[in-house]
Design an enzyme around this catalytic site. Structure first.
Site, PDB file in Angstrom:
ATOM      1  N   ASN A   8       0.877  -1.157   0.000  1.00  0.00           N
ATOM      2  CA  ASN A   8       0.000   0.000   0.000  1.00  0.00           C
ATOM      3  C   ASN A   8       0.924   1.219   0.000  1.00  0.00           C
ATOM      4  O   ASN A   8       1.440   1.624   1.036  1.00  0.00           O
ATOM      5  CB  ASN A   8      -0.880  -0.046   1.255  1.00  0.00           C
ATOM      6  CG  ASN A   8      -1.878   1.093   1.297  1.00  0.00           C
ATOM      7  OD1 ASN A   8      -1.768   2.047   0.521  1.00  0.00           O
ATOM      8  ND2 ASN A   8      -2.826   1.002   2.202  1.00  0.00           N
ATOM      9  N   LYS A  15       3.052   0.663   3.351  1.00  0.00           N
ATOM     10  CA  LYS A  15       2.750  -0.486   4.193  1.00  0.00           C
ATOM     11  C   LYS A  15       2.947  -1.734   3.358  1.00  0.00           C
ATOM     12  O   LYS A  15       2.424  -1.810   2.231  1.00  0.00           O
ATOM     13  CB  LYS A  15       1.305  -0.427   4.704  1.00  0.00           C
ATOM     14  CG  LYS A  15       1.085   0.732   5.651  1.00  0.00           C
ATOM     15  CD  LYS A  15      -0.335   0.828   6.152  1.00  0.00           C
ATOM     16  CE  LYS A  15      -0.459   2.068   7.018  1.00  0.00           C
ATOM     17  NZ  LYS A  15      -1.772   2.461   7.368  1.00  0.00           N
ATOM     18  N   ARG A  97      -2.516  -1.733  -3.621  1.00  0.00           N
ATOM     19  CA  ARG A  97      -3.751  -0.967  -3.450  1.00  0.00           C
ATOM     20  C   ARG A  97      -3.646   0.248  -4.374  1.00  0.00           C
ATOM     21  O   ARG A  97      -2.690   1.028  -4.267  1.00  0.00           O
ATOM     22  CB  ARG A  97      -3.883  -0.509  -2.001  1.00  0.00           C
ATOM     23  CG  ARG A  97      -5.075   0.382  -1.794  1.00  0.00           C
ATOM     24  CD  ARG A  97      -5.138   0.897  -0.383  1.00  0.00           C
ATOM     25  NE  ARG A  97      -6.282   1.757  -0.209  1.00  0.00           N
ATOM     26  CZ  ARG A  97      -6.384   2.661   0.759  1.00  0.00           C
ATOM     27  NH1 ARG A  97      -5.416   2.792   1.644  1.00  0.00           N
ATOM     28  NH2 ARG A  97      -7.452   3.407   0.854  1.00  0.00           N
ATOM     29  N   HIS A 185     -12.375   3.751  -0.286  1.00  0.00           N
ATOM     30  CA  HIS A 185     -12.327   2.789   0.827  1.00  0.00           C
ATOM     31  C   HIS A 185     -13.089   1.510   0.475  1.00  0.00           C
ATOM     32  O   HIS A 185     -13.547   0.788   1.370  1.00  0.00           O
ATOM     33  CB  HIS A 185     -12.942   3.363   2.129  1.00  0.00           C
ATOM     34  CG  HIS A 185     -12.145   4.453   2.749  1.00  0.00           C
ATOM     35  ND1 HIS A 185     -12.738   5.549   3.329  1.00  0.00           N
ATOM     36  CD2 HIS A 185     -10.814   4.616   2.902  1.00  0.00           C
ATOM     37  CE1 HIS A 185     -11.795   6.353   3.806  1.00  0.00           C
ATOM     38  NE2 HIS A 185     -10.614   5.810   3.566  1.00  0.00           N
ATOM     39  N   HIS A 213     -16.216   3.550   7.891  1.00  0.00           N
ATOM     40  CA  HIS A 213     -14.743   3.499   7.914  1.00  0.00           C
ATOM     41  C   HIS A 213     -14.259   4.859   8.403  1.00  0.00           C
ATOM     42  O   HIS A 213     -14.340   5.858   7.687  1.00  0.00           O
ATOM     43  CB  HIS A 213     -14.204   3.200   6.505  1.00  0.00           C
ATOM     44  CG  HIS A 213     -12.714   3.153   6.444  1.00  0.00           C
ATOM     45  ND1 HIS A 213     -12.003   1.982   6.264  1.00  0.00           N
ATOM     46  CD2 HIS A 213     -11.779   4.129   6.547  1.00  0.00           C
ATOM     47  CE1 HIS A 213     -10.709   2.238   6.281  1.00  0.00           C
ATOM     48  NE2 HIS A 213     -10.547   3.545   6.441  1.00  0.00           N
ATOM     49  N   LEU A 214     -13.779   4.886   9.648  1.00  0.00           N
ATOM     50  CA  LEU A 214     -13.385   6.157  10.261  1.00  0.00           C
ATOM     51  C   LEU A 214     -11.895   6.125  10.573  1.00  0.00           C
ATOM     52  O   LEU A 214     -11.471   5.652  11.629  1.00  0.00           O
ATOM     53  CB  LEU A 214     -14.201   6.390  11.546  1.00  0.00           C
ATOM     54  CG  LEU A 214     -15.726   6.234  11.426  1.00  0.00           C
ATOM     55  CD1 LEU A 214     -16.397   6.415  12.787  1.00  0.00           C
ATOM     56  CD2 LEU A 214     -16.292   7.221  10.417  1.00  0.00           C
ATOM     57  N   GLY A 215     -11.087   6.589   9.609  1.00  0.00           N
ATOM     58  CA  GLY A 215      -9.636   6.661   9.810  1.00  0.00           C
ATOM     59  C   GLY A 215      -9.205   8.103   9.634  1.00  0.00           C
ATOM     60  O   GLY A 215      -9.932   9.024  10.032  1.00  0.00           O
ATOM     61  N   ASN A 216      -8.018   8.334   9.033  1.00  0.00           N
ATOM     62  CA  ASN A 216      -7.681   9.712   8.677  1.00  0.00           C
ATOM     63  C   ASN A 216      -8.667  10.218   7.640  1.00  0.00           C
ATOM     64  O   ASN A 216      -9.140  11.336   7.704  1.00  0.00           O
ATOM     65  CB  ASN A 216      -6.244   9.782   8.154  1.00  0.00           C
ATOM     66  CG  ASN A 216      -5.253   9.681   9.289  1.00  0.00           C
ATOM     67  OD1 ASN A 216      -5.378  10.397  10.290  1.00  0.00           O
ATOM     68  ND2 ASN A 216      -4.288   8.798   9.167  1.00  0.00           N
ATOM     69  N   GLY A 217      -8.955   9.353   6.657  1.00  0.00           N
ATOM     70  CA  GLY A 217     -10.064   9.606   5.746  1.00  0.00           C
ATOM     71  C   GLY A 217     -11.270   8.843   6.288  1.00  0.00           C
ATOM     72  O   GLY A 217     -11.104   7.791   6.902  1.00  0.00           O
ATOM     73  N   ARG A 246      -9.663  16.852   5.840  1.00  0.00           N
ATOM     74  CA  ARG A 246     -10.562  17.185   4.720  1.00  0.00           C
ATOM     75  C   ARG A 246     -11.938  17.540   5.282  1.00  0.00           C
ATOM     76  O   ARG A 246     -12.349  16.981   6.304  1.00  0.00           O
ATOM     77  CB  ARG A 246     -10.706  15.980   3.779  1.00  0.00           C
ATOM     78  CG  ARG A 246      -9.462  15.689   2.988  1.00  0.00           C
ATOM     79  CD  ARG A 246      -9.570  14.359   2.248  1.00  0.00           C
ATOM     80  NE  ARG A 246      -8.715  13.352   2.825  1.00  0.00           N
ATOM     81  CZ  ARG A 246      -8.790  12.057   2.583  1.00  0.00           C
ATOM     82  NH1 ARG A 246      -9.702  11.595   1.769  1.00  0.00           N
ATOM     83  NH2 ARG A 246      -7.958  11.212   3.143  1.00  0.00           N
ATOM     84  N   GLU A 389      -7.598  -4.619   5.047  1.00  0.00           N
ATOM     85  CA  GLU A 389      -7.514  -4.336   3.616  1.00  0.00           C
ATOM     86  C   GLU A 389      -6.411  -5.161   2.945  1.00  0.00           C
ATOM     87  O   GLU A 389      -6.583  -5.656   1.835  1.00  0.00           O
ATOM     88  CB  GLU A 389      -7.261  -2.835   3.409  1.00  0.00           C
ATOM     89  CG  GLU A 389      -8.468  -1.994   3.800  1.00  0.00           C
ATOM     90  CD  GLU A 389      -8.117  -0.548   4.088  1.00  0.00           C
ATOM     91  OE1 GLU A 389      -7.410  -0.303   5.091  1.00  0.00           O
ATOM     92  OE2 GLU A 389      -8.547   0.328   3.329  1.00  0.00           O
TER      93      GLU A 389
HETATM   94  P1  ADP Z   1      -5.570   5.676   7.774  1.00  0.00           P
HETATM   95  O1  ADP Z   1      -6.791   6.259   7.171  1.00  0.00           O
HETATM   96  O2  ADP Z   1      -4.354   6.516   7.563  1.00  0.00           O
HETATM   97  O3  ADP Z   1      -5.346   4.208   7.510  1.00  0.00           O
HETATM   98  P2  ADP Z   1      -6.193   4.846  10.495  1.00  0.00           P
HETATM   99  O4  ADP Z   1      -7.247   3.867  10.137  1.00  0.00           O
HETATM  100  O5  ADP Z   1      -4.932   4.317  11.069  1.00  0.00           O
HETATM  101  O6  ADP Z   1      -5.841   5.830   9.329  1.00  0.00           O
HETATM  102  O7  ADP Z   1      -6.849   5.871  11.532  1.00  0.00           O
HETATM  103  C1  ADP Z   1      -6.144   6.988  12.002  1.00  0.00           C
HETATM  104  C2  ADP Z   1      -7.052   7.749  12.942  1.00  0.00           C
HETATM  105  O8  ADP Z   1      -7.436   6.853  14.004  1.00  0.00           O
HETATM  106  C3  ADP Z   1      -6.360   8.939  13.577  1.00  0.00           C
HETATM  107  O9  ADP Z   1      -7.258  10.038  13.654  1.00  0.00           O
HETATM  108  C4  ADP Z   1      -6.077   8.421  14.980  1.00  0.00           C
HETATM  109  O10 ADP Z   1      -6.034   9.451  15.931  1.00  0.00           O
HETATM  110  C5  ADP Z   1      -7.293   7.548  15.214  1.00  0.00           C
HETATM  111  N1  ADP Z   1      -7.072   6.656  16.353  1.00  0.00           N
HETATM  112  C6  ADP Z   1      -6.161   5.676  16.487  1.00  0.00           C
HETATM  113  N2  ADP Z   1      -6.216   5.137  17.726  1.00  0.00           N
HETATM  114  C7  ADP Z   1      -7.192   5.810  18.387  1.00  0.00           C
HETATM  115  C8  ADP Z   1      -7.729   5.749  19.704  1.00  0.00           C
HETATM  116  N3  ADP Z   1      -7.260   4.904  20.599  1.00  0.00           N
HETATM  117  N4  ADP Z   1      -8.750   6.587  20.011  1.00  0.00           N
HETATM  118  C9  ADP Z   1      -9.215   7.467  19.113  1.00  0.00           C
HETATM  119  N5  ADP Z   1      -8.749   7.591  17.867  1.00  0.00           N
HETATM  120  C10 ADP Z   1      -7.746   6.778  17.505  1.00  0.00           C
END
Ligand code: ADP
Length: 403
Positions: A8, A15, A97, A185, A213-217, A246, A389
């Site tokens: 990735n 990764k 990816r 995603h 799906h709650l990550g950076n995006g 964003r 993923e």
């Molecule tokens: P990406 O989209 O880069 O793959 P990830 O799925 O790793 O991102 O998610 C990153 C987000 O998850 C960041 O906002 C990070 O702060 C949040 N995060 C990771 N661990 C925790 C936690 N223990 N509590 C709250 N948010 C978290």
């Protein structure tokens, strides 16, 4: 059994994950034999590298400055030197990816010169991602020329969106020139749908799932009978709910106003919308939810506002996906925030209270992956599922490899 390497190659992280699998079942994830995560910040003198062998940490250190080819060379060297694989010629297939496949790629695809040319031609649609993905493909080609390569696209799972969901209500001409909701995603949402069915002991073809799906995006998908029928991201990964840096959906009039009043140019808007909005824009300090939670606890009003806005946006978008599905059979939270934040899952789940969905407070607090966190009397199961993923990409490679 084929040795499958998954790459990735993102715009701020590489990764890698190595799998040896015979008969792969997507809903039963296996751990990689070896994996690593190299992250960097543009212009920084060093990067950060974590490597793992059979799930155990091998290293977690600063690493040389990012330079695509030498970074990948170093990572591959580490994979061989720790004994995960004899040598690079033992790798049968490398799965990549790739973020944007537009309408051209709706299934995992073996890479050929034509496929590379098409991925390149799609770069204007994903300028932060497709060039980095393509560079990864070309570097691997030079470092492991013997291996087959495959691309798995983040947009592909959403190729089933009905026209009414994928068409933007601008002039019809937009549709003709490919401006439509592609969604992203998709690799994660696809995996989540299959894993959710497995955990609920149901057939995915009987289920209506809201996947968050709650990550950076961040993106949500409405998945019906295993197919994506709506999603919050759109033509680009800027649409939908509020994210780390964003904004998610905005009144488009804001952009024309900023441009007409000479507050912003197209280039500066690109930077603002991709890097200086969302949690980052509102807090002024961070795009990372962990920092937002900490600052909020310490009483920083802008972090508190960013948190409240994120929760509001999540709830609103869950409501939007709920309006598309009838009935709703599961609500799933995944990725960094979805898997780890009790407070945000609690806020999001409020959207389905009118339909009888209730969290079990204690289960929600445990942050345990691949578990049910709804109460016994909840009409809708609510789950945390760890997204995999890389595993889905490895499974796609395995099936391409075994033809
Ligand atoms: P990406 O989209 O880069 O793959 P990830 O799925 O790793 O991102 O998610 C990153 C987000 O998850 C960041 O906002 C990070 O702060 C949040 N995060 C990771 N661990 C925790 C936690 N223990 N509590 C709250 N948010 C978290």
């Amino acid at each position: 059994m084929p040795n499958i390497l998954v790459l990735n190659a993102g715009s701020s992280s590489y990764k890698l994950a190595l799998y040896t699998i015979d008969k792969a079942s997507i809903a039963h994830p296996q751990k990689p034999i070896w994996n690593c995560d190299y992250t960097w910040k543009e212009g920084a003198p060093t990067g950060h590298l974590s490597t793992f062998y059979n799930g155990k940490t091998l290293s977690n250190t600063t690493a040389p400055k990012h330079e695509p080819k030498s970074t990948l060379k170093t990572l591959l060297k580490q994979m061989v030197s720790c004994g995960a694989i004899n040598d690079l010629t033992s790798i049968d297939i490398v799965g990549h990816r790739v973020v944007h496949g537009a309408s051209a790629f709706t299934t995992p695809t073996l890479i050929t010169p034509d496929v590379k040319a098409k991925i390149k031609s799609l770069s204007p649609l994903a300028p932060l991602h497709n060039p980095a993905n393509l560079a990864g493909i070309e570097i691997i080609e030079s470092l492991i020329p013997i291996a087959k390569q495959a691309a798995v696209f983040d947009t592909a799972f959403h190729s089933t969106l009905p026209e009414a969901a994928s068409t933007y209500p601008g002039p019809y001409k937009w549709k003709e020139i490919g401006i439509k909701r592609y969604g992203f995603h998709g690799i994660s949402h696809h995996y989540i749908s299959l894993r959710c069915a497995e955990l609920l002991k149901r057939d995915v073809n009987e289920l209506n799932i809201i996947s968050c799906h709650l990550g950076n995006g961040c993106s949500l998908a409405a998945i019906s009978k295993g197919k994506s029928i709506d999603t919050t991201m759109g033509f680009t990964p800027l649409d939908g709910m509020m994210m780390g840096s964003r904004p998610g959906a905005l009144d488009p009039g804001i952009l024309t106003y900023l441009e007409q009043q000479k507050f912003a140019s197209a280039d500066s808007l690109f930077t603002t919308l991709n890097f200086n909005s969302g949690l980052q824009g509102i807090s002024g300090t961070t795009s990372d939810m962990r920092d937002i939670l900490k600052q909020r606890k310490e009483g920083h009003p802008r972090a508190a506002l960013a948190f409240d806005m994120f929760c509001h946006s999540l709830r609103r978008n869950i409501g939007a996906m709920a309006g598309i599905l009838n009935p709703i059979d599961a609500l799933v939270f995944t990725a960094g925030i979805g898997e780890n934040s009790t407070a945000i899952r609690a806020a999001g789940s409020l959207a389905l209270i009118p339909m009888g969905a209730h969290l079990d407070v204690e289960k929600n607090q445990n942050n345990k992956p691949d578990t049910l966190i709804s109460s016994q009397d909840s009409t809708i199961p609510i789950l945390i599922i760890k997204t995999e993923e890389d595993w889905l990409i490895a499974c796609a490679c395995q099936s391409l490899f075994s033809g």
